[in-house]
Design a protein around this motif. Structure first.
Motif, PDB file in Angstrom:
ATOM      1  N   GLN A  37      13.402   1.991   1.598  1.00  0.00           N
ATOM      2  CA  GLN A  37      13.544   2.104   0.148  1.00  0.00           C
ATOM      3  C   GLN A  37      12.302   1.618  -0.608  1.00  0.00           C
ATOM      4  O   GLN A  37      12.250   1.689  -1.839  1.00  0.00           O
ATOM      5  CB  GLN A  37      14.779   1.336  -0.336  1.00  0.00           C
ATOM      6  N   ALA A  38      11.302   1.153   0.127  1.00  0.00           N
ATOM      7  CA  ALA A  38      10.070   0.673  -0.510  1.00  0.00           C
ATOM      8  C   ALA A  38       9.197   1.874  -0.872  1.00  0.00           C
ATOM      9  O   ALA A  38       8.411   2.365  -0.057  1.00  0.00           O
ATOM     10  CB  ALA A  38       9.331  -0.286   0.419  1.00  0.00           C
ATOM     11  N   ARG A  39       9.348   2.363  -2.058  1.00  0.00           N
ATOM     12  CA  ARG A  39       8.577   3.510  -2.531  1.00  0.00           C
ATOM     13  C   ARG A  39       8.573   3.500  -4.049  1.00  0.00           C
ATOM     14  O   ARG A  39       9.397   2.824  -4.693  1.00  0.00           O
ATOM     15  CB  ARG A  39       9.143   4.825  -1.995  1.00  0.00           C
ATOM     16  N   VAL A  40       7.657   4.217  -4.624  1.00  0.00           N
ATOM     17  CA  VAL A  40       7.598   4.365  -6.078  1.00  0.00           C
ATOM     18  C   VAL A  40       7.758   5.836  -6.415  1.00  0.00           C
ATOM     19  O   VAL A  40       7.455   6.719  -5.604  1.00  0.00           O
ATOM     20  CB  VAL A  40       6.276   3.817  -6.661  1.00  0.00           C
ATOM     21  N   ARG A  41       8.241   6.087  -7.603  1.00  0.00           N
ATOM     22  CA  ARG A  41       8.481   7.454  -8.040  1.00  0.00           C
ATOM     23  C   ARG A  41       7.168   8.184  -8.277  1.00  0.00           C
ATOM     24  O   ARG A  41       6.235   7.635  -8.890  1.00  0.00           O
ATOM     25  CB  ARG A  41       9.300   7.445  -9.326  1.00  0.00           C
ATOM     26  N   LEU A  72       0.842  -1.186   0.000  1.00  0.00           N
ATOM     27  CA  LEU A  72       0.000   0.000   0.000  1.00  0.00           C
ATOM     28  C   LEU A  72       0.882   1.243   0.000  1.00  0.00           C
ATOM     29  O   LEU A  72       1.792   1.371   0.830  1.00  0.00           O
ATOM     30  CB  LEU A  72      -0.910   0.005   1.231  1.00  0.00           C
ATOM     31  N   PHE A  73       0.610   2.172  -0.919  1.00  0.00           N
ATOM     32  CA  PHE A  73       1.418   3.376  -1.085  1.00  0.00           C
ATOM     33  C   PHE A  73       0.588   4.618  -0.772  1.00  0.00           C
ATOM     34  O   PHE A  73      -0.583   4.705  -1.162  1.00  0.00           O
ATOM     35  CB  PHE A  73       1.953   3.473  -2.512  1.00  0.00           C
ATOM     36  N   ASP A  74       1.213   5.575  -0.056  1.00  0.00           N
ATOM     37  CA  ASP A  74       0.523   6.841   0.185  1.00  0.00           C
ATOM     38  C   ASP A  74       0.677   7.734  -1.047  1.00  0.00           C
ATOM     39  O   ASP A  74       1.324   7.368  -2.035  1.00  0.00           O
ATOM     40  CB  ASP A  74       1.027   7.509   1.469  1.00  0.00           C
ATOM     41  N   ARG A  75       0.079   8.921  -0.992  1.00  0.00           N
ATOM     42  CA  ARG A  75       0.042   9.782  -2.172  1.00  0.00           C
ATOM     43  C   ARG A  75       1.414  10.313  -2.566  1.00  0.00           C
ATOM     44  O   ARG A  75       1.600  10.831  -3.672  1.00  0.00           O
ATOM     45  CB  ARG A  75      -0.940  10.945  -1.960  1.00  0.00           C
ATOM     46  N   ASP A  76       2.425  10.177  -1.697  1.00  0.00           N
ATOM     47  CA  ASP A  76       3.788  10.578  -2.026  1.00  0.00           C
ATOM     48  C   ASP A  76       4.598   9.431  -2.630  1.00  0.00           C
ATOM     49  O   ASP A  76       5.767   9.626  -2.971  1.00  0.00           O
ATOM     50  CB  ASP A  76       4.499  11.113  -0.789  1.00  0.00           C
TER      51      ASP A  76
END
Length: 357
Positions: free
Chosen positions: A95-99, A76-80
């Motif tokens: 480091q678990a994030r998307v651009r 689950l990803f937040d709006r950032d």
């Protein structure tokens, strides 16, 4: 030669809905997979369409208010773009994030900056207010090309093709092509001004205006990096002062078109052709749009045929003519900007250690 540090039209606003059960638009822009969606407040968010875990497309995911869940393994990803939940574990790696890409929604277009976000200057977005100005009317258009975007740029930068490619739609009198354009350099593009006086009106306008004789026709437009075409065009009865600024009994238009490379060999093409007359007659808007769509189909057929010929002989050298002045200047500008981006990218790794120290 695909520029990254510039604003591209990614979608019409209407393409990205607030539908809680869906509303995810997948689109590739300059070889980057992008997913566009709206948060709970209706603001547009643009992520790289690739989950940081296993690379699954987030466009196959699920919106959960201000969050987006990957429906492969549930991250689950937040709006950032930061991962805030992994169902199979308590700890979420930093480091678990998307651009997330910078986006601006303005006048029914959603603009996206695919390059360095620190350089995303919103003042570089050109004015396209005619797309939602109550004093103008148009319909939204989109088409897709299986060619490099620069061939389409060439087509738009030399409108001498109008009477030959579009004789029954946007073209009209072949005498139009005998009036040379004035080409001016701009900081981020070129400006082309062409006046054709005392010629036969184009069929699409004559059908609406029913002028008794010849017209004076103008096409004045800026063609801006990375492929934005903004045109003041029209025609009115010959000798009634159009060139002096007196527009009487005129058919006026404000063409808004945007080329967004999908890959090196495919292109998104967004367009509208706003007009400021007969605003209470929707059939006029529909007729104008239908003629534009037909004309763009004519362009597409020619450009795809040209592309096929060029691919048969990659060494083929085009013979320039005087009418190529605008497209030559524009291609030089794109090449200059592309070289600057490449130089900056090459220098970035060397600069990183110094900055860290």
């Amino acid at each position: 030669m695909l520029l990254r540090n510039c604003w591209y039209v990614a979608a019409w606003s209407s393409e990205v809905t607030s539908d809680a059960g869906g509303g995810l638009l997948a689109r590739t822009i300059v070889n980057l997979p992008v997913v566009l969606w709206r948060d709970a407040a209706g603001s547009v968010i643009a992520f790289e369409d690739r989950c940081c875990h296993r690379g699954a497309p987030l466009s196959r995911g699920r919106k959960e208010g201000d969050r987006l869940r990957c429906m492969y393994h549930g991250l689950l990803f937040d709006r950032d773009g930061r991962c805030i939940e992994i169902p199979s574990q308590d700890r979420v790696p930093p480091q678990a994030r998307v651009r997330r890409f910078p986006v601006v929604e303005r006048h029914n277009w959603i603009w996206l900056w695919p390059g360095n976000p620190a350089l995303a200057d919103e003042s570089l977005i050109p004015d396209t207010h005619w797309l939602d100005d109550p004093g103008w009317r148009s319909l939204q258009g989109y088409t897709h090309y299986r060619t490099n975007y620069l061939l389409i740029c060439d087509n738009l930068l030399d409108l001498a093709h109008l009477p030959y490619v579009h004789p029954t739609t946007l073209g009209g009198d072949e005498a139009y092509s005998r009036f040379p354009p004035k080409v001016e350099r701009l900081e981020r593009g070129v400006r082309i001004t062409r006046w054709a006086t005392g010629i036969k009106p184009a069929g699409f306008a004559q059908a609406i205006m029913n002028w008794p004789g010849n017209v004076d026709r103008w096409n004045i437009y800026d063609f801006l990096v990375p492929g934005i075409f903004l045109m003041d065009s029209g025609m009115q009865p010959a000798g009634t002062g159009a060139q002096a600024g007196h527009r009487l009994d005129a058919a006026e238009f404000r063409g808004c078109q945007a080329l967004t490379p999908e890959t090196e060999d495919s292109t998104h093409y967004f367009f509208a052709h706003p007009h400021n007359f007969a605003l209470d007659r929707p059939e006029v808007t529909e007729a104008i749009h239908a003629n534009v769509v037909k004309a763009f189909e004519e362009d597409s057929a020619m450009i795809h045929a040209q592309d096929a010929m060029l691919k048969l002989d990659p060494g083929f050298r085009m013979v320039p003519i005087a009418a190529d002045a605008a497209l030559t200047q524009y291609r030089r500008l794109v090449a200059k900007l592309a070289a600057a981006e490449a130089a900056a990218a090459a220098a970035a790794p060397a600069a990183a250690p110094a900055a860290a120290g």
